[in-house]
Enzyme design. Structure first.
Site, short mmCIF file in Angstrom:
data_model
loop_
_atom_site.label_atom_id
_atom_site.label_comp_id
_atom_site.label_asym_id
_atom_site.label_seq_id
_atom_site.Cartn_x
_atom_site.Cartn_y
_atom_site.Cartn_z
N TYR A 85 32.67 49.21 43.12
CA TYR A 85 33.08 47.83 42.84
C TYR A 85 32.27 46.80 43.63
O TYR A 85 31.51 47.14 44.50
CB TYR A 85 34.58 47.63 43.01
CG TYR A 85 35.26 48.00 44.30
CD1 TYR A 85 36.62 48.23 44.30
CD2 TYR A 85 34.59 48.10 45.52
CE1 TYR A 85 37.31 48.54 45.47
CE2 TYR A 85 35.25 48.40 46.68
CZ TYR A 85 36.61 48.62 46.66
OH TYR A 85 37.26 48.92 47.81
N GLU A 86 32.46 45.53 43.23
CA GLU A 86 31.69 44.39 43.74
C GLU A 86 30.19 44.56 43.49
O GLU A 86 29.37 44.18 44.32
CB GLU A 86 31.97 44.17 45.24
CG GLU A 86 33.43 44.05 45.59
CD GLU A 86 34.18 43.03 44.73
OE1 GLU A 86 33.54 42.13 44.16
OE2 GLU A 86 35.41 43.13 44.64
N GLY A 87 29.84 45.12 42.35
CA GLY A 87 28.45 45.38 42.02
C GLY A 87 28.08 46.77 42.46
O GLY A 87 28.03 47.06 43.67
#
Length: 587
Positions: A431-433
């Site tokens: 997550y978050e890229g």
């Protein structure tokens, strides 16, 4: 065994590795270095006494979706109340909104402690921190007045709503709509998935930041706007009004972080207000994303530290096999391979901690300084952010895996903390890229900034550290310096190849982007460990032996391997492309 904040290591890393004292001055008038250790110690007490005991029970129980919304596991609401009342949410928030105005770096160190004790719990304030930063940077004055005091106090929590079933990393594909209501507000309709702590019973309101499209918006990422959508509408006097038309309609069943509700959110004409300018939502959201990426890197450090502590405790207790000088079965800590594994774990955790703290210091300086100092700090922050996120979270997974290995068969049992930490850690590289996207960001954007100045300056610091180690005339530090210089040469060669290749054959460069990021993280991590070994010589005590051992081990493993990895980066991309096309029928 319960998590204990490694305050001595953290304090040393903040002072000697990341040089936190560089932020002292007008930007943080309420801060001085004497605050660091007491804050870490108090956070450690809260983590050990309140959060760690809830970690495994929370994992077993999980969050529950009921007719009245999402219910957090038993004890979480009470723990969150203690967290909010302790002022932990507002450590780095502006004093104007009720925060303490302390450096983000110190707040991130506290976040590391919280994640080490209970990653599922820590995700709630992590998202709130991003919402606070987005509203501070982009919110209209009325929005800031309405939402920031309660977010900063922790009375309300925040979320980030990007992902939709058809729009993950390709945010431009999202379909959620925002239709003007004619009174300055908008009707938000659509479905968002993977929304961390999207609903819960720990706070009286949840402030959602939601990406959506206006009716006349252009296609793709250029047509996205950001809206603030409260779970409960807020009256003009600040009191809570009617329930908004947003609800959680499902909870994802996940490998780990079971106590953290990952929600499917449905917006059915929910009332929201524009944050920033129309069709500029992605730029606003990147304020949250950049904050979250560094925080997630810190999460990898926290989980890695917890895995190390659990493994070390088990290695002292578990008796197996015969060892010279020990009567009867010996604790497995006596076995050389176990000690090697534990040393690998601890060295990598400390290296990642330093990378994250250094990124935080750069962010603090960039935010509060003008001119050349501010520009240099911003370049350093931009360079280190993808490395802090990707290298540190990959490290967290690998270290947690090593922890399972040290536990042996017991580590494969769900009831052990080692197993839970491994399951929990696995989300952080996603997550978050995803970490693949972080590698693309590093080689596609960050290396080219200011004609390559960011990495050139970083390599200059690495070589200066090696020179400082040589000047000690300590044979062990001189040997470490030799490894560091060779590794820096390897990174410099790989960087030159990557910059030129990205100009002429982008696919070839991207094929080696992940390997390049790994090399960069290894070299920069080795630089910080070496700096620590030099600094600890004057401190004496336990830190001297500890840092010399960690830097020496890292030098003879990760740094020693660096020169041999350059060919895999510079020639691997070309061969990989042709081979993979044939392998998957793409030729």
């Amino acid at each position: 065994m319960t998590y204990r904040a490694p305050v001595e290591d953290m304090d040393f890393a903040l002072r000697e590795l990341a040089s936190l004292e560089r932020v002292l001055g007008e930007g943080f008038p309420a801060f001085d270095m004497d605050l660091v250790q007491p804050i870490l110690e108090e956070a450690g007490k809260f983590a050990a006494d309140v959060l760690a005991p809830l970690n495994q029970p929370g994992d077993e129980q999980g969050a529950q979706l009921t007719g009245n919304g999402v219910i957090a596991p038993v004890g979480f609401a009470d723990a969150y109340k203690v967290f909010a009342e302790g002022g932990w949410m507002g450590l780095a928030a502006p004093e104007k909104w009720g925060g303490q105005g302390l450096p983000k770096t110190l707040a991130n160190a506290v976040l590391e402690i919280i994640h080490g004790a209970n990653m599922s719990f820590g995700l709630c304030p992590l998202l709130s921190l991003g919402a606070i930063e987005a509203l501070v940077e982009h919110g209209h004055p009325a929005e800031q007045e309405k939402y920031l005091p309660k977010l900063v106090s922790g009375e309300w929590t925040g979320t980030m709503n990007l992902t939709e079933p058809q729009a993950g990393s390709d945010v431009g594909a999202l379909k959620t709509k925002a239709v003007p209501n004619g009174d300055g507000s908008y009707a938000i309709s659509g479905q968002k998935i993977y929304i961390t702590w999207g609903d819960h019973d720990m706070a009286e309101n949840i402030i959602h930041l939601v990406l959506a499209r206006l009716p006349d918006a252009p296609a793709g990422s250029k047509g996205i706007s950001l809206f603030v959508v409260p779970k409960v509408l807020v009256n003009e006097d600040g009191s809570l009004g009617e329930r908004n038309n947003v609800q959680c309609i499902g909870l994802e069943k996940k490998i780990g972080i079971h106590a953290s509700p990952t929600c499917v959110m449905e917006y059915d004409g929910a009332t929201g207000w524009l944050v920033g300018e129309e069709n500029r939502g992605l730029a606003c959201m990147f304020t949250m994303m950049n904050s979250a990426r560094l925080n997630v890197g810190q999460e990898g450090v926290g989980v890695g530290e917890a895995a190390y502590q659990a493994a070390y405790a088990y290695a002292q207790e578990r008796k197996q096999g015969q060892v010279k000088g020990v009567d009867g079965p010996a604790p497995i800590l006596h076995h050389a391979d176990v000690r090697r594994t534990l040393t690998t774990m601890r060295a990598n955790v400390m290296a990642a901690r330093a990378i994250c703290y250094a990124c935080g210091v750069a962010a603090d300086i960039a935010k509060t300084s003008d001119g050349d100092a501010g520009e240099a700090a911003k370049l350093r922050e931009d360079l280190l952010t993808p490395i802090a996120k990707a290298w540190s979270t990959d490290m967290g997974v690998e270290v947690a895996s090593m922890g399972v290995q040290i536990h042996g068969g017991m580590g494969f049992m769900n009831e052990t903390l080692a197993a839970q930490l491994y399951r929990d850690a696995r989300i952080a590289p996603i997550y978050e890229g995803t970490n693949g996207i972080q590698a693309i960001d590093l080689v596609g954007r960050k290396l080219g900034m200011a004609n390559g100045k960011a990495m050139a300056d970083m390599l200059g610091d690495v070589r200066a550290t090696a020179q400082a180690a040589r000047e000690t005339n300590d044979p062990q530090l001189v040997q470490i310096a030799d490894r560091l210089v060779a590794a820096a040469d390897a990174l410099e060669e790989a960087t030159g190849w990557m910059v030129e290749t990205m100009k002429t054959d982008r696919d070839k460069g991207l094929a080696s982007a992940t390997a390049y990021l790994k090399l960069a993280g290894d070299v920069i991590g080795g630089h910080f460990l070496t700096r620590g070994a030099v600094a600890a010589r004057t401190e004496g005590g336990t830190m001297r032996g500890r840092m010399t051992a960690l830097a020496g081990f890292f030098a003879e493993t990760a740094l020693a391997e660096a020169p041999g990895r350059v060919s895999g980066i510079t020639r691997g991309g070309d061969s990989f492309l042709s081979e993979s096309e044939a392998l998957f029928g793409l030729a």
